[in-house]
Motif scaffolding. Sequence first.
Motif: not given
Length: 172
Positions: A9, A64, A66
């Motif tokens: 990040w 983010e 992910e």
Amino acid sequence: MNLSFLDKWRRRADPDHPLPFAGPAAGPEGGPGSGASGAGPGTGPGSGSGSGEDPGSVTELLSECELLRAQAAEAGVELDDTPRSLEALDQLQPVWRDDPEVLPWLGNDAGLYLGTVLVRTVRGAVWQVWPDGLPVVRLESGREVDVVRAGHEWADDGAPELSHVYAEVAES
């Protein structure tokens, strides 16, 4: 404590192009719209307390996504925060539906990614975090979009498609 996602990040954050953040909302208990938050695991960042939050950090953390980015990369799809990437996500085989542990997390990431694309590409769109921690996208018109709920619906059922939600919101 080793938190690998924070390293990624921090490297990804672009100080020249931060995502807009309206700040914590002072709205009614239960959040916007129908009151159904749709928030799943991982909606804690920027819980809306307003005390000592760094708006740039909150918005970058919301972008983010992910797990979604990893799933997309595995399928050969690059998520570049554009509307075209939403269309590519809509074409993925929904293998995550076979894993009840992954499904809510991926739905959450899909919603946050949709919000990220909206905030980056729709004029006047900003992140808004409600006191209950629900991140929504607030449009210039004042309309608030519960992107997390849309992400969960997409991950669960494939409908509405993320690109269709984007198109509908971008028109208004």
